[in-house]
Design a protein around this motif. Structure first.
Motif, short mmCIF file in Angstrom:
data_model
loop_
_atom_site.label_atom_id
_atom_site.label_comp_id
_atom_site.label_asym_id
_atom_site.label_seq_id
_atom_site.Cartn_x
_atom_site.Cartn_y
_atom_site.Cartn_z
N GLU A 169 29.91 40.26 63.27
CA GLU A 169 30.01 39.20 64.27
C GLU A 169 31.44 39.12 64.80
N TYR A 229 26.20 31.33 62.79
CA TYR A 229 25.62 31.72 61.50
C TYR A 229 26.16 30.83 60.38
N HIS A 286 16.63 29.65 63.20
CA HIS A 286 18.03 30.10 63.07
C HIS A 286 18.12 31.34 62.17
N LEU A 301 19.21 35.30 63.05
CA LEU A 301 20.22 36.07 62.33
C LEU A 301 19.65 37.37 61.80
N ILE A 358 24.55 33.49 52.27
CA ILE A 358 25.25 34.17 53.35
C ILE A 358 26.62 34.59 52.85
#
Length: 90
Positions: free
Chosen positions: A23, A29, A43, A47, A67
């Motif tokens: 990214e 995110y 969402h 991603l 994440i």
């Protein structure tokens, strides 16, 4: 590798990778606080669609997601000042 293992005092947790991407400008995110399960799921699916690799892994609304973020040195993104490797796991 398909899995990430998180080791803590309480034990070892195994996570399966479902998305990996670099990214450079969209920090959405990082949003993790959702009041609506459907919006959260949308969402997470967005991603997943950013992934550099097809993982053939399906996620559900009930999955807990981890994440991970680190700096990226991917050759394709060298012109960007800010670039992060994002790895999503459940």
């Amino acid at each position: 590798h398909k899995y990430i293992y998180y080791v803590s005092k309480s034990g070892i947790k195994k996570y399966e990778i479902f998305s990996t991407f670099v990214e450079t400008s969209d920090w959405s995110y990082m949003k993790i606080d959702f009041n609506d399960e459907d919006i959260w799921y949308k969402h997470i699916k967005e991603l997943k669609e950013k992934s550099m690799y097809e993982t053939n892994v399906n996620i559900t609304k009930k999955d807990s997601v981890l994440i991970l973020q680190t700096c990226s040195h991917h050759e394709d993104f060298k012109k960007y000042k800010n670039k992060y490797l994002i790895i999503l796991n459940f």
